[in-house]
Design an enzyme around this catalytic site. Structure first.
Site, PDB file in Angstrom:
ATOM      1  N   HIS A 102      -4.889  -4.153   4.901  1.00 30.47           N
ATOM      2  CA  HIS A 102      -4.381  -4.068   3.530  1.00 30.47           C
ATOM      3  C   HIS A 102      -2.905  -4.428   3.484  1.00 30.47           C
ATOM      4  CE1 HIS A 102      -4.053  -0.025   5.308  1.00 30.47           C
ATOM      5  NE2 HIS A 102      -2.960   0.135   4.588  1.00 30.47           N
ATOM      6  N   HIS A 104       0.462  -3.784   1.084  1.00 31.72           N
ATOM      7  CA  HIS A 104       1.083  -2.997   0.018  1.00 31.72           C
ATOM      8  C   HIS A 104       1.980  -3.910  -0.816  1.00 31.72           C
ATOM      9  CE1 HIS A 104       0.484   1.122   1.883  1.00 31.72           C
ATOM     10  NE2 HIS A 104       0.292   0.364   2.946  1.00 31.72           N
TER      11      HIS A 104
END
Ligand code: AMP
Length: 138
Positions: A102, A104
């Site tokens: 992932h 951010h």
């Protein structure tokens, strides 16, 4: 290290856990971070399995980066931000806590520090912020 298909983000992708959704395309999914360190803090993930930057494929990274740029631009518009901080943590030693790749995205204002980690946000606030980002995509 192997990919654990029961990590939280895999479960969100399968619809087994809720999230405040932002964006979806063929290869990526984006949703609000539940412990935001800035207003509009959200996450972009590939829809397919990758533990982190160390095992991700070129196609997964390409798809993620296109979505990261699209959402960064929208979030800057939505929050009238002066800039954006991207973060990506790989493996526990690198600060990773959820083991599905992932990125951010944190909209930033001049002179405003990031908030400390670990503070849960109100879901209604996240929904309102998500609406602003989605509106800025169009
Ligand atoms: P890291 O692996 O260090 O990038 O940290 C995982 C990030 O995922 C943190 O910023 C958490 O606040 C966020 N997070 C954990 N669980 C959820 C969830 N169910 N929905 C949205 N964000 C989450």
């Amino acid at each position: 290290m192997d990919y654990d298909s029961n990590n939280i983000f895999a479960r969100i992708l399968r619809g087994e856990l809720p999230c405040v959704e932002l964006y979806e395309d063929e290869g990526t999914y984006a949703f609000m971070d539940i412990m935001p360190r800035a207003d509009g803090h959200h996450l972009v993930i590939p829809k397919t399995a990758a533990r982190n930057i160390l095992d991700a494929s070129r196609d997964q990274l390409t798809a993620c980066m296109h979505t990261v740029q699209k959402l960064s631009r929208a979030a800057v518009r939505a929050f009238n931000a002066d800039g954006v901080t991207l973060q990506q943590f790989s493996e526990a030693a690198g600060g990773q806590e959820v083991f599905h790749l992932h990125f951010h995205i944190l909209p930033r204002r001049d002179g405003v520090e990031l908030r400390p980690p670990g503070i849960m946000a109100d879901t209604a606030v996240l929904r309102e912020q998500a609406t602003r980002i989605v509106d800025a995509l169009n």
